[in-house]
Design a protein around this motif. Structure first.
Motif, PDB file in Angstrom:
ATOM      1  N   VAL A   1       0.836  -1.200   0.000  1.00  0.00           N
ATOM      2  CA  VAL A   1       0.000   0.000   0.000  1.00  0.00           C
ATOM      3  C   VAL A   1       0.866   1.244   0.000  1.00  0.00           C
ATOM      4  CG1 VAL A   1      -1.680   1.327   1.339  1.00  0.00           C
ATOM      5  CG2 VAL A   1      -1.965  -1.142   1.093  1.00  0.00           C
ATOM      6  N   ARG A   2       1.891   1.249   0.828  1.00  0.00           N
ATOM      7  CA  ARG A   2       2.782   2.413   0.906  1.00  0.00           C
ATOM      8  C   ARG A   2       3.467   2.704  -0.428  1.00  0.00           C
ATOM      9  NH1 ARG A   2       7.184   2.003   5.199  1.00  0.00           N
ATOM     10  NH2 ARG A   2       7.325   4.251   4.884  1.00  0.00           N
ATOM     11  N   SER A   3       3.862   1.650  -1.120  1.00  0.00           N
ATOM     12  CA  SER A   3       4.668   1.848  -2.343  1.00  0.00           C
ATOM     13  C   SER A   3       3.833   1.976  -3.613  1.00  0.00           C
ATOM     14  CB  SER A   3       5.658   0.696  -2.503  1.00  0.00           C
ATOM     15  OG  SER A   3       4.971  -0.542  -2.653  1.00  0.00           O
ATOM     16  N   ASP A   4       2.660   1.321  -3.655  1.00  0.00           N
ATOM     17  CA  ASP A   4       1.950   1.220  -4.932  1.00  0.00           C
ATOM     18  C   ASP A   4       0.585   1.890  -4.975  1.00  0.00           C
ATOM     19  OD1 ASP A   4       4.115  -0.259  -5.690  1.00  0.00           O
ATOM     20  OD2 ASP A   4       3.109  -2.208  -5.573  1.00  0.00           O
ATOM     21  N   TYR A   5       0.059   2.361  -3.837  1.00  0.00           N
ATOM     22  CA  TYR A   5      -1.255   2.997  -3.883  1.00  0.00           C
ATOM     23  C   TYR A   5      -1.194   4.240  -4.762  1.00  0.00           C
ATOM     24  CZ  TYR A   5      -5.759   4.843  -2.435  1.00  0.00           C
ATOM     25  OH  TYR A   5      -7.041   5.323  -2.442  1.00  0.00           O
ATOM     26  N   VAL A   6      -2.322   4.563  -5.416  1.00  0.00           N
ATOM     27  CA  VAL A   6      -2.345   5.596  -6.437  1.00  0.00           C
ATOM     28  C   VAL A   6      -1.931   6.975  -5.894  1.00  0.00           C
ATOM     29  CG1 VAL A   6      -4.801   6.107  -6.058  1.00  0.00           C
ATOM     30  CG2 VAL A   6      -3.757   6.579  -8.305  1.00  0.00           C
ATOM     31  N   GLU A   7      -2.108   7.214  -4.600  1.00  0.00           N
ATOM     32  CA  GLU A   7      -1.716   8.479  -3.989  1.00  0.00           C
ATOM     33  C   GLU A   7      -0.870   8.199  -2.754  1.00  0.00           C
ATOM     34  OE1 GLU A   7      -5.288  10.549  -3.101  1.00  0.00           O
ATOM     35  OE2 GLU A   7      -5.736  11.055  -5.196  1.00  0.00           O
ATOM     36  N   PRO A   8      -0.049   9.164  -2.344  1.00  0.00           N
ATOM     37  CA  PRO A   8       0.744   8.963  -1.126  1.00  0.00           C
ATOM     38  C   PRO A   8      -0.175   8.747   0.079  1.00  0.00           C
ATOM     39  CG  PRO A   8       1.537  10.868  -2.353  1.00  0.00           C
ATOM     40  CD  PRO A   8       0.257  10.453  -2.998  1.00  0.00           C
ATOM     41  N   VAL A   9       0.255   7.864   0.970  1.00  0.00           N
ATOM     42  CA  VAL A   9      -0.539   7.559   2.148  1.00  0.00           C
ATOM     43  C   VAL A   9       0.266   7.851   3.404  1.00  0.00           C
ATOM     44  CG1 VAL A   9      -2.026   5.831   1.073  1.00  0.00           C
ATOM     45  CG2 VAL A   9       0.166   5.134   2.008  1.00  0.00           C
ATOM     46  N   ASN A  10      -0.457   8.116   4.480  1.00  0.00           N
ATOM     47  CA  ASN A  10       0.155   8.427   5.762  1.00  0.00           C
ATOM     48  C   ASN A  10       0.278   7.150   6.586  1.00  0.00           C
ATOM     49  OD1 ASN A  10      -0.212   9.092   8.779  1.00  0.00           O
ATOM     50  ND2 ASN A  10       0.408  11.069   7.904  1.00  0.00           N
ATOM     51  N   ASP A  11       1.495   6.838   7.029  1.00  0.00           N
ATOM     52  CA  ASP A  11       1.723   5.592   7.768  1.00  0.00           C
ATOM     53  C   ASP A  11       0.861   5.509   9.026  1.00  0.00           C
ATOM     54  OD1 ASP A  11       3.552   5.019   5.853  1.00  0.00           O
ATOM     55  OD2 ASP A  11       5.313   5.042   7.161  1.00  0.00           O
ATOM     56  N   GLU A  12       0.771   6.613   9.756  1.00  0.00           N
ATOM     57  CA  GLU A  12       0.020   6.618  11.000  1.00  0.00           C
ATOM     58  C   GLU A  12      -1.460   6.340  10.749  1.00  0.00           C
ATOM     59  OE1 GLU A  12      -0.733   9.468  14.936  1.00  0.00           O
ATOM     60  OE2 GLU A  12       0.297  10.247  13.163  1.00  0.00           O
ATOM     61  N   GLU A  13      -2.000   6.960   9.691  1.00  0.00           N
ATOM     62  CA  GLU A  13      -3.406   6.745   9.372  1.00  0.00           C
ATOM     63  C   GLU A  13      -3.663   5.299   8.960  1.00  0.00           C
ATOM     64  OE1 GLU A  13      -4.428   9.621   6.447  1.00  0.00           O
ATOM     65  OE2 GLU A  13      -4.434  11.314   7.845  1.00  0.00           O
ATOM     66  N   LEU A  14      -2.734   4.712   8.223  1.00  0.00           N
ATOM     67  CA  LEU A  14      -2.888   3.314   7.814  1.00  0.00           C
ATOM     68  C   LEU A  14      -2.917   2.391   9.038  1.00  0.00           C
ATOM     69  CD1 LEU A  14      -0.583   2.880   4.680  1.00  0.00           C
ATOM     70  CD2 LEU A  14      -3.069   2.817   4.757  1.00  0.00           C
ATOM     71  N   ILE A  15      -1.986   2.604   9.954  1.00  0.00           N
ATOM     72  CA  ILE A  15      -1.930   1.744  11.132  1.00  0.00           C
ATOM     73  C   ILE A  15      -3.183   1.930  11.978  1.00  0.00           C
ATOM     74  CG2 ILE A  15      -0.701   1.282  13.285  1.00  0.00           C
ATOM     75  CD1 ILE A  15       0.703   0.180  10.847  1.00  0.00           C
ATOM     76  N   GLU A  16      -3.619   3.192  12.156  1.00  0.00           N
ATOM     77  CA  GLU A  16      -4.835   3.448  12.934  1.00  0.00           C
ATOM     78  C   GLU A  16      -6.042   2.758  12.303  1.00  0.00           C
ATOM     79  OE1 GLU A  16      -5.565   7.553  13.616  1.00  0.00           O
ATOM     80  OE2 GLU A  16      -3.825   7.823  14.922  1.00  0.00           O
ATOM     81  N   ALA A  17      -6.123   2.826  10.973  1.00  0.00           N
ATOM     82  CA  ALA A  17      -7.242   2.184  10.276  1.00  0.00           C
ATOM     83  C   ALA A  17      -7.199   0.673  10.464  1.00  0.00           C
ATOM     84  CB  ALA A  17      -7.217   2.539   8.792  1.00  0.00           C
ATOM     85  N   ALA A  18      -5.986   0.103  10.428  1.00  0.00           N
ATOM     86  CA  ALA A  18      -5.848  -1.339  10.617  1.00  0.00           C
ATOM     87  C   ALA A  18      -6.259  -1.738  12.032  1.00  0.00           C
ATOM     88  CB  ALA A  18      -4.409  -1.769  10.348  1.00  0.00           C
TER      89      ALA A  18
END
Length: 448
Positions: free
Chosen positions: A45-62
């Motif tokens: 997700v970090r490397s290939d998602y169409v737009e830059p993503v925030n690591d903290e938001e990803l972990i919180e969502a998980a």
């Protein structure tokens, strides 16, 4: 791959709070593989998602996804949401004044809070909020939707509402500081009426004050009390126990049982009844949930009060707020609670002793499919005592009467029907509760 394995193993150790030495090697090995899968997806997700993503938001969502998949009441609270939770339990916050949950991607109103912008605008339990200022709520988490509804005092927000039996309509609300007065009271002749809207830190103390004021104002001819728990979504467990204790002289109030038998807790009443043994009628409906069901169940099981109204919501689980230093907190369902007789009301609710539907002139029929209930929430915990774990969703509707045609507003749309709870000229359930208290009082009166 080595890096990903380290991430996975480290994350597992952090979550488990233990060392990396496995107690059951085979089981832990499989868990490590799953954590490695998580790390691999995270990296993709970090490397290939169409737009830059925030690591903290990803972990919180998980984290939130993991917890919300367990049941509707477990969740991860980031530092901001954790602070908001603290504010709510203290009984003061900024916003519109509605208790909400998320259902099918929409925000669903559990209950409007008395004397708030939402209450005065006629918002009703069961309303779905589909848009906020024209933007759809689908795709938002509940906390994101709540954040958008909150804002500076005296600013406006437009809610688009869907209500059963009505076309979608817009409601414009002005945000205000919501100071929750959890206890209100007034005298109806020689009967004291007390409404508890939720259980916050001040509820028990406020109840004691209101009871004392009612007894003083009514005098020695006081006949009894009506305790109104309708549309009370719950709150703090210790306050529910304290309020129950206020009316009980002895016996168990509630027990909580978790996975481990040794963690079972039982809470017992102490001597002293602030109502002096006078008759009590407790009003409940399908908006009465959690802590309010603890009070209703305790008073019903001890035959200290008669319950009147309609079946309660059925939230029989206990959530523990676990602090995660530096990272907010998690709200985790850790136990079920049981009434003094040993029954779990999870997903089945509490049946009143006397079923009385709310009414205008005739009872307002509520089809079973429209009744609010814990059992209808996606992922709700099962009831361990029920044959199929949940209430019978095919049960007969709670009323057969045909409601009167709804009044229409200037645009020809059905206007909100707002019944002022606690006013016997409008509130049919309240009027019946007063009649019941009068009857009980006559029955108790000594013969001359």
């Amino acid at each position: 791959m080595i890096r990903k394995t380290l991430i996975a193993a480290g994350a597992l150790a952090l979550l488990a709070g233990t060392s990396l030495v496995p107690a059951h090697a085979a089981e832990r090995k499989e868990t490590y593989k799953l954590m490695e899968l998580f790390a691999e997806v995270f990296e993709k997700v970090r490397s290939d998602y169409v737009e830059p993503v925030n690591d903290e938001e990803l972990i919180e969502a998980a984290l939130n996804g993991m917890l919300t998949s367990l049941d509707p009441h477990s969740s991860y609270l980031n530092p901001k949401n954790s602070r908001d939770m603290d504010i709510n339990t203290k009984g003061e916050f900024g916003g519109l004044g509605i208790e909400v949950t998320m259902e099918q991607g929409w925000v669903k109103v559990v209950s409007p809070i008395d004397d708030t912008p939402a209450f005065r605008a006629g918002m009703q339990p069961g309303d779905f909020i589909t848009h906020l200022d024209g933007e759809p709520v689908q795709g938002l988490t509940l906390s994101e939707a709540v954040d958008r509804m909150r804002g500076p005092v005296n600013t406006d927000i437009k809610l688009t509402v869907r209500r059963v039996g009505a076309e979608p309509f817009d409601v414009k609300l002005t945000r205000a500081v919501i100071r929750i007065q959890t206890v209100r009271s007034h005298a109806e002749g020689n009967i004291g009426y007390i409404r508890i809207t939720q259980f916050s830190q001040s509820t028990h103390g406020d109840l004691v004050k209101h009871m004392a004021e009612l007894k003083k104002s009514i005098g020695k001819d006081i006949a009894g009390f009506v305790i109104d728990l309708r549309n009370n979504p719950g709150g703090l467990l210790d306050q529910a126990i304290a309020v129950s204790d206020d009316f009980l002289d002895k016996g168990e109030i509630v027990s909580t049982r978790s996975r481990k038998a040794e963690d079972t807790q039982r809470f017992n009443a102490r001597a002293g009844d602030i109502a002096d043994g006078l008759p009590l009628v407790v009003l409940i409906n399908d908006g009465s949930a959690s802590a309010s069901e603890i009070v209703a169940g305790a008073l019903q099981d001890h035959r200290r009060a008669l319950l009147l109204g309609s079946r309660s919501f059925g939230k029989g689980s206990v959530q523990t707020l676990i602090q995660l230093p530096g990272h907010g907190s998690m709200r985790l369902t850790t136990a079920r609670y049981y009434t003094p007789s040993g029954r779990s009301i999870q997903a089945v609710g509490i049946e009143p002793d006397i079923k009385v539907l709310q009414a205008k002139v005739e009872p307002i029929a509520v089809p079973e499919r429209e009744r609010r209930a814990e059992a209808h929430l996606r992922g709700a915990l099962a009831n361990p005592d029920a044959p199929n774990g949940k209430e019978d969703k095919k049960a007969a509707p709670q009323g057969k009467a045909t409601p009167e045609p709804e009044p229409e507003d200037a645009d020809g749309k059905p206007a909100p029907v707002v019944i002022k709870l606690g006013d016997p000229t409008q509130d049919y359930q309240m009027a019946r509760a007063l009649d019941l208290i009068r009857g009980l009082s006559l029955y108790r009166a000594p013969a001359n």
